[in-house]
Design a protein around this motif. Sequence first.
Motif, PDB file in Angstrom:
ATOM      1  N   PHE A  45      10.627  -7.982   8.405  1.00  0.00           N
ATOM      2  CA  PHE A  45       9.903  -8.061   6.998  1.00  0.00           C
ATOM      3  C   PHE A  45       9.736  -6.741   6.366  1.00  0.00           C
ATOM      4  O   PHE A  45       9.731  -5.894   7.239  1.00  0.00           O
ATOM      5  N   CYS A  46       9.903  -6.816   5.482  1.00  0.00           N
ATOM      6  CA  CYS A  46       9.677  -5.234   4.519  1.00  0.00           C
ATOM      7  C   CYS A  46       8.526  -4.337   5.099  1.00  0.00           C
ATOM      8  O   CYS A  46       8.658  -3.442   5.245  1.00  0.00           O
ATOM      9  N   PHE A  47       7.299  -5.256   5.095  1.00  0.00           N
ATOM     10  CA  PHE A  47       6.140  -4.599   5.346  1.00  0.00           C
ATOM     11  C   PHE A  47       6.214  -4.063   6.830  1.00  0.00           C
ATOM     12  O   PHE A  47       5.620  -2.916   7.320  1.00  0.00           O
ATOM     13  N   GLY A  54       4.856  -5.556  13.376  1.00  0.00           N
ATOM     14  CA  GLY A  54       3.490  -6.437  13.646  1.00  0.00           C
ATOM     15  C   GLY A  54       2.687  -6.134  12.526  1.00  0.00           C
ATOM     16  O   GLY A  54       1.522  -6.820  12.340  1.00  0.00           O
ATOM     17  N   LYS A  55       3.005  -5.154  11.507  1.00  0.00           N
ATOM     18  CA  LYS A  55       2.051  -4.700  10.390  1.00  0.00           C
ATOM     19  C   LYS A  55       2.339  -5.874   9.364  1.00  0.00           C
ATOM     20  O   LYS A  55       3.316  -6.171   9.211  1.00  0.00           O
ATOM     21  N   THR A  56       1.263  -5.941   8.549  1.00  0.00           N
ATOM     22  CA  THR A  56       1.292  -6.938   7.230  1.00  0.00           C
ATOM     23  C   THR A  56       0.740  -6.187   6.160  1.00  0.00           C
ATOM     24  O   THR A  56       0.155  -4.846   6.052  1.00  0.00           O
ATOM     25  N   ALA A  62      -5.792   0.114   5.305  1.00  0.00           N
ATOM     26  CA  ALA A  62      -6.280   1.306   5.980  1.00  0.00           C
ATOM     27  C   ALA A  62      -5.584   2.612   5.767  1.00  0.00           C
ATOM     28  O   ALA A  62      -6.024   3.375   6.665  1.00  0.00           O
ATOM     29  N   LEU A  63      -4.681   2.501   5.013  1.00  0.00           N
ATOM     30  CA  LEU A  63      -3.931   3.836   4.755  1.00  0.00           C
ATOM     31  C   LEU A  63      -4.457   4.586   3.417  1.00  0.00           C
ATOM     32  O   LEU A  63      -5.241   4.272   2.773  1.00  0.00           O
ATOM     33  N   CYS A  85       4.398  -6.929  -3.398  1.00  0.00           N
ATOM     34  CA  CYS A  85       5.554  -7.592  -3.395  1.00  0.00           C
ATOM     35  C   CYS A  85       6.665  -6.845  -2.492  1.00  0.00           C
ATOM     36  O   CYS A  85       7.419  -7.778  -1.918  1.00  0.00           O
ATOM     37  N   HIS A  86       6.535  -5.658  -2.108  1.00  0.00           N
ATOM     38  CA  HIS A  86       7.631  -5.037  -1.279  1.00  0.00           C
ATOM     39  C   HIS A  86       6.845  -3.745  -0.670  1.00  0.00           C
ATOM     40  O   HIS A  86       6.210  -3.331  -1.377  1.00  0.00           O
ATOM     41  N   ALA A  87       7.589  -3.078   0.399  1.00  0.00           N
ATOM     42  CA  ALA A  87       7.297  -2.096   0.999  1.00  0.00           C
ATOM     43  C   ALA A  87       8.553  -1.182   1.358  1.00  0.00           C
ATOM     44  O   ALA A  87       9.594  -1.949   1.589  1.00  0.00           O
TER      45      ALA A  87
END
Length: 127
Positions: A45-47, A54-56, A62-63, A85-87
């Motif tokens: 998944f892009c994120f 495992g990050k979403t 938190a960043l 929508c995208h990372a």
Amino acid sequence: MIRIPKEYDSRRQAISRALTQVNDDYFQLQQLGISLVADPGQDSFCFSYAMGEGKTQKDIDALENTNDPDKGDILIYTNDSGIRCHAGIYYNQHDMVVSKWESHPVFMHHMFMVPIEYGTRIEFYKR
């Protein structure tokens, strides 16, 4: 936050069309200046690709937000409603990004050259 200039819309629409017609050679995307980097598998998944396994989307909060990204920092594409929508990962000072596009491989592209569905705004976060 950066707004993607409207003059990129026709090329971004062409990217969206090319993704629906792709037949594993990605030739149409290459003509638009988009390079195939790797294929991490369709389950990625892009994120989680950009931020770590495992990050979403929720982990973005938190960043630290920044207006001066460095190589390796995170880009988040949002629509006009603020929906994420995208990372992607900021690659260098020439505004290049590495990101995973849906069930497709990882691509390197200019930060404005993403499918039009990915939104109109870009936010940067420190990794």
